[in-house]
Design an enzyme around this catalytic site. Structure first.
Site, mmCIF file in Angstrom:
data_model
loop_
_atom_site.group_PDB
_atom_site.id
_atom_site.type_symbol
_atom_site.label_atom_id
_atom_site.label_comp_id
_atom_site.label_asym_id
_atom_site.label_seq_id
_atom_site.Cartn_x
_atom_site.Cartn_y
_atom_site.Cartn_z
ATOM 1 N N ASP A 193 37.683 -66.927 -0.137
ATOM 2 C CA ASP A 193 36.884 -65.995 0.666
ATOM 3 C C ASP A 193 37.675 -64.694 0.740
ATOM 4 O O ASP A 193 38.549 -64.525 1.593
ATOM 5 C CB ASP A 193 36.661 -66.608 2.050
ATOM 6 C CG ASP A 193 35.943 -65.660 2.990
ATOM 7 O OD1 ASP A 193 35.754 -64.478 2.647
ATOM 8 O OD2 ASP A 193 35.581 -66.102 4.096
ATOM 9 N N THR A 219 32.478 -60.593 2.105
ATOM 10 C CA THR A 219 31.552 -59.677 2.754
ATOM 11 C C THR A 219 31.542 -58.423 1.889
ATOM 12 O O THR A 219 32.368 -58.264 0.989
ATOM 13 C CB THR A 219 32.016 -59.306 4.178
ATOM 14 O OG1 THR A 219 33.367 -58.836 4.094
ATOM 15 C CG2 THR A 219 31.949 -60.488 5.117
#
Ligand code: DSN
Length: 426
Positions: A193, A219
């Site tokens: 991530d 993100t």
């Protein structure tokens, strides 16, 4: 027609707050104006459940072009073989990976939240800790560096189905090769991530996780400097080697499983106006200007770390390789909570953060996290880091002195005039 002034007044107030303050929250940034403009456009009106060319609604020919462009640009940014741009957030991207790769009750192994990890990496408060058996690795007390021996020993003993790496409050490089060697011994899938360092990885300024980690999530709004949202990527479309089959028992490639896990697995209609903004930001990342931005982020982080160390602050791991640093305030006799709240009064925003082996609760904490991506976007250079560290230090060393704090607030406002934000908005 009803014209809302109340909400637009509040939006204007938020613009002023952003303009006049110093933004040190490591996970925030300022997008370009064109990214903001794209988010306020008509694709928000369109339902497009499915994927380009395979939608459940008519009239998707234009949003198909937008989403395809976003996918192709993102693949180019990271030299990825496959990408999904629909996750509404990083947490949604991670939820889809869980759905595709592990079953409820399976073991997962992630970096402890209190050592810099993330909620969705197994925190008991999150779906990832509630639905799966979450195990954790940490950092070494003496060095603040990831304890790969502990990671390996835990993995070999417990045989988790998934290992999760990269973090939200860890300032050092990752050894992806070592993690892959561990994962291969037990047949685990690795999810990296990279939400925090993604923009630096995209430009080759940090180690590349793509060849070692099976699945990459991120993100889009932190160092990637795009709109708020999530993405999932693969460089290699791994065959399903983890014994996961679709409901009909067919073996699927990893990309097929992940697409299904995003839609219909965890989301309905994609936010095509945000996907349009993602496409624009991916185009920006492909430019040389973004390379210069990434280099300046690294230079500013080094300068900021030096400025804090010279004032007697303890940095976890004694420094940084990326865009952020974690400062242990115990030698200054301050809590993270008090520091954050007082700096807020001076319009310097950052967040309190647990430090490894913290003796205080996550609501109080012994540390603060300082990041430079947003102030670098404002145009700041190394010398400005010295100025900011001096202002932060002055607030923290005069924590109950209202006059000094209000003086710094005025200084901050004056200082920020040199770095205009969205001047086109008047
Ligand atoms: N909340 C983000 C951060 O501040 O790092 C992570 O999702």
């Amino acid at each position: 027609m009803y014209q809302d002034t109340v909400v637009f007044d509040l939006i204007r107030k938020e613009l002023d707050r952003q303009r006049n303050g110093i933004e040190l929250i490591a996970s925030e940034n300022f997008t370009s104006l064109q990214v903001i403009q794209a988010m306020g456009t008509v694709p928000t009106n369109k339902y497009a459940e499915g994927y380009p060319g395979k939608r459940y609604y008519g009239g998707c020919e234009v949003v198909d072009e937008i989403e395809t462009l976003a996918i192709e640009r993102l693949k180019k940014v990271f030299n990825a073989g496959w990408a999904n741009v629909q996750p509404h957030s990083g947490a949604q991207a991670n939820a889809a990976v869980f759905l595709a790769c592990v079953k409820p009750g399976d073991k997962i192994l992630g970096l402890d939240l209190s050592m810099g990890g993330h909620l969705t990496h197994g925190s008991p408060a999150n779906f990832s800790g509630k639905n799966y058996q979450a195990l954790f690795y940490g950092v070494k007390k003496e060095t603040g560096l990831v304890d790969y021996d502990h990671l390996e020993a835990t993995a070999l003993k417990e045989k988790p189905k998934m290992i999760i790496c990269v973090a939200s409050a860890y300032s050092r490089e990752w050894d992806y090769k070592r993690i892959r060697e561990v994962a291969d011994k037990i047949g685990a899938v690795i999810m990296a991530d990279i939400a925090h360092p993604a923009g630096l990885i995209a430009k080759g300024l940090l180690n590349d996780p793509f060849d070692h980690c099976h699945i990459i999530t991120s993100t889009t709004h932190k160092t990637l400097r795009g709109p708020r949202g999530g993405i999932i990527m693969l460089r290699h479309d791994f065959e399903n080697t983890w014994g996961i089959k679709d409901p009909k028992g067919n073996t699927r490639t990893m990309s097929q499983l992940l697409d299904l896990a995003v839609f219909p697995g965890t989301q309905g209609g994609p936010l095509e106006h945000v996907i349009a903004a993602k496409a624009i930001s991916f185009g920006e990342i492909l430019t040389d200007d973004f390379t210069a931005y990434g280099r300046q982020v690294l230079a500013n982080a080094q300068a900021m770390a030096k400025a804090f160390v010279s004032r007697g602050y303890n940095l976890i791991s004694d420094g940084t390789d990326n865009h952020l640093m974690l400062i242990d305030l115990r030698n200054k006799n301050l809590t993270g909570k008090k520091a954050q709240e007082t700096l807020d009064l001076a319009h310097i925003t950052l967040n309190k953060n647990s430090v490894p082996f913290d003796d205080k609760s996550p609501f109080v904490t012994s540390g603060i996290r300082v990041g430079v991506p947003a102030i670098t976007t404002r145009g700041m250079k190394e010398t400005d880091m010295e100025t900011i560290a001096a202002m932060v230090d002055k607030v923290l060393m005069n924590i109950d002195d209202e006059k000094t704090i209000s003086g710094i607030k005025t200084e901050v406002k004056e200082f920020m005039k040199q770095f205009p934000l969205y001047p086109e908005l008047g």
